[in-house]
Design a protein around this motif. Structure first.
Motif, PDB file in Angstrom:
ATOM      1  N   PRO A 149      23.546  -9.771 -26.457  1.00 40.71           N
ATOM      2  CA  PRO A 149      22.657  -9.228 -25.416  1.00 40.71           C
ATOM      3  C   PRO A 149      22.089  -7.871 -25.869  1.00 40.71           C
ATOM      4  O   PRO A 149      22.829  -7.063 -26.447  1.00 40.71           O
ATOM      5  CB  PRO A 149      23.578  -9.030 -24.213  1.00 40.71           C
ATOM      6  CG  PRO A 149      24.814  -9.816 -24.510  1.00 40.71           C
ATOM      7  CD  PRO A 149      24.927  -9.927 -25.999  1.00 40.71           C
ATOM      8  N   ALA A 150      20.814  -7.640 -25.624  1.00 38.63           N
ATOM      9  CA  ALA A 150      20.158  -6.414 -26.115  1.00 38.63           C
ATOM     10  C   ALA A 150      20.933  -5.160 -25.717  1.00 38.63           C
ATOM     11  O   ALA A 150      21.057  -4.221 -26.507  1.00 38.63           O
ATOM     12  CB  ALA A 150      18.723  -6.347 -25.593  1.00 38.63           C
ATOM     13  N   ALA A 151      21.508  -5.162 -24.509  1.00 42.49           N
ATOM     14  CA  ALA A 151      22.217  -3.959 -24.045  1.00 42.49           C
ATOM     15  C   ALA A 151      23.470  -3.678 -24.873  1.00 42.49           C
ATOM     16  O   ALA A 151      23.926  -2.537 -24.955  1.00 42.49           O
ATOM     17  CB  ALA A 151      22.598  -4.115 -22.574  1.00 42.49           C
ATOM     18  N   ASP A 152      24.021  -4.736 -25.512  1.00 39.79           N
ATOM     19  CA  ASP A 152      25.255  -4.557 -26.298  1.00 39.79           C
ATOM     20  C   ASP A 152      24.962  -4.222 -27.762  1.00 39.79           C
ATOM     21  O   ASP A 152      25.888  -3.964 -28.542  1.00 39.79           O
ATOM     22  CB  ASP A 152      26.115  -5.824 -26.269  1.00 39.79           C
ATOM     23  CG  ASP A 152      26.611  -6.136 -24.869  1.00 39.79           C
ATOM     24  OD1 ASP A 152      26.481  -5.233 -23.997  1.00 39.79           O
ATOM     25  OD2 ASP A 152      27.094  -7.254 -24.640  1.00 39.79           O
ATOM     26  N   LEU A 153      23.690  -4.259 -28.147  1.00 43.92           N
ATOM     27  CA  LEU A 153      23.361  -4.088 -29.571  1.00 43.92           C
ATOM     28  C   LEU A 153      23.824  -2.751 -30.154  1.00 43.92           C
ATOM     29  O   LEU A 153      24.432  -2.733 -31.228  1.00 43.92           O
ATOM     30  CB  LEU A 153      21.852  -4.302 -29.790  1.00 43.92           C
ATOM     31  CG  LEU A 153      21.417  -4.383 -31.257  1.00 43.92           C
ATOM     32  CD1 LEU A 153      22.039  -5.571 -31.978  1.00 43.92           C
ATOM     33  CD2 LEU A 153      19.888  -4.437 -31.356  1.00 43.92           C
ATOM     34  N   PRO A 154      23.579  -1.603 -29.477  1.00 45.64           N
ATOM     35  CA  PRO A 154      24.051  -0.335 -30.056  1.00 45.64           C
ATOM     36  C   PRO A 154      25.552  -0.337 -30.332  1.00 45.64           C
ATOM     37  O   PRO A 154      25.992   0.086 -31.404  1.00 45.64           O
ATOM     38  CB  PRO A 154      23.675   0.703 -28.990  1.00 45.64           C
ATOM     39  CG  PRO A 154      22.506   0.092 -28.287  1.00 45.64           C
ATOM     40  CD  PRO A 154      22.783  -1.381 -28.244  1.00 45.64           C
ATOM     41  N   ALA A 155      26.339  -0.849 -29.396  1.00 44.19           N
ATOM     42  CA  ALA A 155      27.795  -0.871 -29.590  1.00 44.19           C
ATOM     43  C   ALA A 155      28.151  -1.772 -30.769  1.00 44.19           C
ATOM     44  O   ALA A 155      29.005  -1.441 -31.600  1.00 44.19           O
ATOM     45  CB  ALA A 155      28.489  -1.349 -28.329  1.00 44.19           C
TER      46      ALA A 155
END
Ligand code: ATP
Length: 455
Positions: A441-447
């Motif tokens: 999911p895009a929101a999890d990409l940085p992590a």
């Protein structure tokens, strides 16, 4: 690893790592320019060295001394008298070459003739003129090693940091040597960068610290991805030992042209500080030094227990950045046969060295929502401070993967129709080494990306 230098040279030029210097004017021997990806790789290797030498230790300080220094530095360091290579001239083909690899019978490297001159000493320092007046006194040299700037600043660093033994001073910077025969791509060049540590310790503890640094430096090269079987030690002895050295261990790497020096770890005793200090006679120096009539500083440290001033011994791990980069590229270079019968070229850099950390590719270059999400992700990832994140909008994901394999980008992220249509905005994350693709999911990409690069 790469089998020939040619395959590396060609990849470096094609993808923008390294170019021949002054190429548009026919080139300049022994000088290379680092392109868009080469500079990233170089910066990453320097940063890794600095991290391990300065930040991860609490007994090392950094320094950046001037390249152009007072010529007395080279008078007392010994470079003016002894920084030479033996050179012979060939009477037949008129070429000149280094002779230190030649045995009793001298043979021309170029044409094989034995009609060559006797070897004579050639000083490798570049001489240059300083200021508007050109006269016998107005010369100095471009530094042939960064180390001297560390020795001449010894007192400044001690006074400003209150350091006691043992401690070190680290420096990265350009050095210049007028090599008689530059060759093997960036292995032997006339302008290069060195990463040098001068580690000062009490006399008597020098051998212990020498052994420590040989081991630590080998481990660092392993951490940069070099394979254990491609590293060897060479114990330098006899005539090959530099005039200042009590013992030297060279760390060799298996370059495409054979095992050669990557880094030297020398026990320089009290030679350097002893050469540059004033009041030499007060210290009972162990090294044989030239009498110094110019120095204005005592390069010594107070031994509180013995209540006397002492010139420390010095252990020097001295690595070539360009040679390091060549070693890392040689090791990373991989040609793989794929299940469908085709081959791919991959640079399997350790993640912290990769010139581009993540490439973000929209599947369609003219679909505004896809493009917007891809750009937004690029900006988010860039802010993590991991290095270069590339937003690349060519509209050809397959070609993008191939190109990024070839320059060693560990992660490619594709933004497609699912990403803008489905809940959670799933994006595809493709791994360079396994070529596996997973959906995140895009929101999890940085992590996800932080976890990949920090671990
Ligand atoms: P070599 O025997 O190969 O000429 P050296 O023993 O003279 O090397 P040092 O004076 O010990 O080299 O320098 C320390 C390091 O600096 C070397 O291990 C190497 O990595 C790098 N270096 C030295 N000379 C060059 C050069 N001409 N081009 C690129 N790197 C160099």
């Amino acid at each position: 690893p790469a089998k020939t230098m040619d395959e590396l040279v060609s990849l470096c030029k094609r993808r923008g790592f390294i170019f021949q210097g002054s190429e548009i004017y026919g080139g300049m021997q022994g000088a290379y320019d680092y392109g868009p990806l080469g500079i990233e790789l170089k910066n990453n290797l320097k940063a890794a060295w600095w991290r391990s030498m300065v930040y991860e230790r609490d007994d090392v300080e950094g320094l950046d001394a001037a390249i152009i220094q007072n010529k007395n530095v080279y008078k007392y360091s010994g470079h003016e008298d002894t920084f030479t290579d033996p050179m012979v001239d060939c009477h037949e083909c008129k070429s000149r070459m280094r002779a230190d690899h030649m045995k009793d019978i001298k043979v021309c490297d170029n044409c094989g003739s034995t009609n060559v001159t006797e070897p004579r000493d050639f000083n490798l320092m570049f001489k240059t003129n300083v200021g508007p007046m050109v006269n016998e006194e107005s010369y100095t040299y471009l530094r042939p090693e960064t180390a001297q700037g560390i020795f001449t600043n010894f007192k400044n660093v001690v006074d400003s940091t209150s350091r006691a033994l043992p401690f070190g001073i680290a420096q990265i910077g350009k050095s210049f040597r007028n090599e008689i025969t530059p060759r093997n791509f960036i292995f032997r060049v006339r302008e290069f960068e060195q990463m040098e540590l001068e580690f000062f310790c009490k006399p008597g503890e020098d051998e212990k610290w020498h052994e420590f640094w040989v081991g630590a430096r080998k481990q660092w090269w392993l951490d940069q991805g070099l394979a254990e079987e491609n590293i060897e030690f060479e114990y330098v002895t006899g005539d090959d030992l530099a005039h200042y050295s009590k013992s030297t261990v060279d760390i060799l790497y298996k370059f495409p042209h054979g095992f050669e020096e990557l880094e030297g770890v020398a026990n320089r005793t009290d030679y350097d500080l002893g050469s540059h200090t004033k009041a030499q006679e007060e210290f009972g120096l162990s090294a044989k030094v030239k009498k110094n009539e110019h120095s204005t500083a005592k390069l010594a440290i107070r031994d509180l227990e013995a209540n006397k001033w002492e010139v420390p011994f010095c252990i020097e791990p001295s690595a070539g950045l360009d040679r390091g980069l060549l070693a890392v590229m040689t090791e990373a270079y991989t040609e793989e046969e794929l299940p469908n019968g085709s081959t791919r070229t991959v640079l399997k850099f350790k993640p912290h060295l990769a010139p581009i950390k993540v490439a973000i590719m929209p599947l369609k270059k003219n679909k505004p929502e896809i493009v917007a999400l891809a750009k937004e992700l690029k900006n988010k990832l860039q802010k993590l401070g991991l290095g270069r994140i590339l937003y690349e909008n060519t509209g050809n994901v397959g070609k993008g993967y191939r190109r990024h394999d070839e320059v060693g980008t560990p992660i490619c992220v594709t933004v497609d129709f699912d990403s803008i249509e489905k809940e959670g905005a799933p994006v595809t994350v493709r791994d360079r080494d396994t070529m596996e693709q997973i959906v995140v999911p895009a929101a999890d990409l940085p992590a996800y990306v932080i976890n990949y690069f920090i671990n």
